[in-house]
Design a protein around this motif. Structure first.
Motif, PDB file in Angstrom:
ATOM      1  N   ILE A 147       1.026  -1.239  -0.058  1.00  0.00           N
ATOM      2  CA  ILE A 147       0.014   0.110   0.079  1.00  0.00           C
ATOM      3  C   ILE A 147       1.049   1.142   0.077  1.00  0.00           C
ATOM      4  N   ILE A 148       0.745   2.097  -1.069  1.00  0.00           N
ATOM      5  CA  ILE A 148       1.698   3.146  -1.207  1.00  0.00           C
ATOM      6  C   ILE A 148       0.978   4.442  -0.707  1.00  0.00           C
ATOM      7  N   ASP A 149       1.790   5.218   0.166  1.00  0.00           N
ATOM      8  CA  ASP A 149       1.305   6.210   0.504  1.00  0.00           C
ATOM      9  C   ASP A 149       1.234   7.484  -0.103  1.00  0.00           C
ATOM     10  N   CYS A 150       0.398   8.520  -0.424  1.00  0.00           N
ATOM     11  CA  CYS A 150       0.383   9.504  -1.432  1.00  0.00           C
ATOM     12  C   CYS A 150      -0.030  10.787  -0.841  1.00  0.00           C
ATOM     13  N   LEU A 151       0.464  11.811  -1.499  1.00  0.00           N
ATOM     14  CA  LEU A 151      -0.060  13.112  -1.061  1.00  0.00           C
ATOM     15  C   LEU A 151      -0.703  13.494  -2.486  1.00  0.00           C
ATOM     16  N   LEU A 152      -1.908  14.327  -2.239  1.00  0.00           N
ATOM     17  CA  LEU A 152      -2.433  15.004  -3.505  1.00  0.00           C
ATOM     18  C   LEU A 152      -1.804  16.329  -3.476  1.00  0.00           C
ATOM     19  N   GLN A 153      -1.456  16.746  -4.627  1.00  0.00           N
ATOM     20  CA  GLN A 153      -0.539  17.915  -4.830  1.00  0.00           C
ATOM     21  C   GLN A 153      -1.788  19.091  -5.300  1.00  0.00           C
ATOM     22  N   GLY A 163      -2.376  12.967   2.991  1.00  0.00           N
ATOM     23  CA  GLY A 163      -2.400  14.347   3.254  1.00  0.00           C
ATOM     24  C   GLY A 163      -2.395  15.123   1.594  1.00  0.00           C
ATOM     25  N   LEU A 164      -1.860  16.448   1.765  1.00  0.00           N
ATOM     26  CA  LEU A 164      -1.763  17.477   0.660  1.00  0.00           C
ATOM     27  C   LEU A 164      -0.516  17.875   0.576  1.00  0.00           C
ATOM     28  N   MET A 165      -0.216  18.525  -0.390  1.00  0.00           N
ATOM     29  CA  MET A 165       1.239  18.949  -0.640  1.00  0.00           C
ATOM     30  C   MET A 165       1.024  20.219  -1.571  1.00  0.00           C
ATOM     31  N   ALA A 166       1.720  21.020  -1.469  1.00  0.00           N
ATOM     32  CA  ALA A 166       1.821  22.261  -2.262  1.00  0.00           C
ATOM     33  C   ALA A 166       2.973  23.181  -2.161  1.00  0.00           C
ATOM     34  N   MET A 167       2.991  23.961  -3.320  1.00  0.00           N
ATOM     35  CA  MET A 167       4.341  24.889  -3.287  1.00  0.00           C
ATOM     36  C   MET A 167       3.580  26.217  -3.566  1.00  0.00           C
ATOM     37  N   ALA A 181     -12.859  12.193   8.251  1.00  0.00           N
ATOM     38  CA  ALA A 181     -13.131  12.282   9.623  1.00  0.00           C
ATOM     39  C   ALA A 181     -12.782  11.181  10.504  1.00  0.00           C
ATOM     40  N   SER A 182     -12.904   9.797   9.974  1.00  0.00           N
ATOM     41  CA  SER A 182     -12.648   8.713  10.697  1.00  0.00           C
ATOM     42  C   SER A 182     -11.305   8.002  10.219  1.00  0.00           C
ATOM     43  N   ASP A 183     -10.458   8.825   9.453  1.00  0.00           N
ATOM     44  CA  ASP A 183      -9.246   8.333   8.882  1.00  0.00           C
ATOM     45  C   ASP A 183      -8.057   8.958   9.658  1.00  0.00           C
ATOM     46  N   ASP A 184      -7.832   8.464  10.794  1.00  0.00           N
ATOM     47  CA  ASP A 184      -6.310   8.857  11.293  1.00  0.00           C
ATOM     48  C   ASP A 184      -5.108   9.245  10.502  1.00  0.00           C
ATOM     49  N   TYR A 185      -5.122   8.279   9.479  1.00  0.00           N
ATOM     50  CA  TYR A 185      -3.791   8.497   8.677  1.00  0.00           C
ATOM     51  C   TYR A 185      -3.897   9.909   7.710  1.00  0.00           C
TER      52      TYR A 185
END
Ligand SMILES: *Cc1c(COP(=O)(O)O)cnc(C)c1O
Length: 235
Positions: free
Chosen positions: A112-118, A155-159, A189-193
Motif C-alpha cells: 500500500i503506497i502512501d500518497c499526497l495530493l498535490q 495528506g496534501l502537498m503544495a508549493m 473524519a474517521s481516517d487518522d492516517y
C-alpha cells in the motif's frame, strides 16, 4: 573528516534546530551525488526527497536500506513501476489517472503506497496539481475508497508562488491548511492516517511551518546549490 562532511552535517543540525516540534524534514537531494547523501545519512537523516525517477532508483540501490525515499517531482504514469517496490511517500500526485497507476503498481508489489495530493495554489502556470475544487470533488466522490485499495491518501502537498512577498506566500499556505482542515473534518473524519501537509522549501519553510506544515522539503539549505549542468548519471 573533510570540510565538506562537516558542512552538510552542520547545516543539517542548524536547520533541525529551527523546525517546530513534530515537523518532519525531507532532505531534498536531487542532483547531489550519493556521497553527499551518505554524509547526511551519517548525520542521522533518514528521509530523502528526489524528483527524477532514474536518479531515485540509482540512489536507492546505492544507499542504506533503512532510508525512506520520498518522490516529490512531476511523475509520469509510465515511470511509477520503477519506484513502486520501495518508495515510501509520493508527494506529487496531480491527477486521478496517476493515482490509479500508483494503485495498480502497488498492488503488483503487494504494497500500500502512501500518497499526497498535490494542490495547485501558486499564481504560476508551470506548477502541477489539482485545484482546491478538483481535489474536493474527487475526494467527496469517494470512489477512490473502493477502487484504489492499494494507495493511502495521507495528506496534501503544495508549493507557494516563487515570490519575495511573504504575505502572499503565507496566504497561499493558509489556503492549503484550511482546505486540509475541511477535508480532515469531513471526508477523512474517521481516517487518522490523513494527517500530513507537505509545504515549505529552503526559502519559505519558516512561513510554511507557521501555517501548519507537517513536512518541509528542504534541499539547497542542506546540500548547497544544485548544478543543473551536471545531471545525475549512472556510473
Ligand atoms: C527541489 C524541490 C524542493 C527543494 O528546494 P530547495 O529550494 O532547494 O529547498 C522542494 N520541493 C520540491 C517539489 C522540489 O522540486
Amino acid at each position: 573528516m573533510t570540510k565538506e562532511i562537516k558542512m552538510i552535517k552542520d547545516r543539517l543540525n542548524e536547520l533541525k534546530e529551527t523546525l517546530n516540534p513534530g515537523v518532519e524534514l525531507v532532505a531534498v537531494s536531487k542532483y547531489h551525488p550519493v556521497d553527499e547523501l551518505q554524509q547526511a545519512y551519517d548525520a542521522g537523516q533518514r528521509i530523502f526527497g528526489e524528483s527524477h525517477v532514474q536518479e531515485l532508483v540509482a540512489k536507492e540501490a546505492a544507499l542504506p536500506k533503512d532510508i525512506k525515499w520520498h518522490f516529490i517531482g512531476h511523475l509520469q504514469t509510465n515511470k511509477v513501476k520503477y519506484m513502486a517496490p520501495f518508495v515510501s511517500l509520493i508527494h506529487s500526485v496531480d491527477s486521478e489517472k496517476l493515482l490509479k497507476e500508483i494503485n495498480r503498481q502497488a498492488e503488483k508489489n503487494g504494497r500500500i503506497i502512501d500518497c499526497l495530493l498535490q494542490l495547485h495554489i501558486a499564481k504560476e502556470e508551470t506548477k502541477f496539481g489539482f485545484t482546491p475544487q478538483e481535489v474536493t470533488d474527487f475526494l467527496q466522490s469517494g470512489e477512490w475508497r473502493s477502487q484504489m485499495p492499494n494507495v493511502r491518501i495521507v495528506g496534501l502537498m503544495a508549493m507557494a508562488t516563487n515570490t519575495d512577498d511573504e504575505q502572499q506566500i503565507a496566504d497561499e499556505f493558509l489556503q492549503v491548511k484550511s482546505l486540509f482542515d475541511k477535508l480532515k473534518n469531513t471526508v477523512f473524519a474517521s481516517d487518522d492516517y490523513f494527517k500530513e501537509i507537505s509545504m515549505g522549501m529552503s526559502g519559505d519553510y519558516q512561513i510554511a511551518q507557521n501555517c501548519g506544515s507537517t513536512m518541509v522539503r528542504v534541499g539547497s539549505m542542506i546540500f548547497g546549490n544544485r548544478d543543473y549542468s551536471k545531471p545525475f548519471t549512472f556510473q
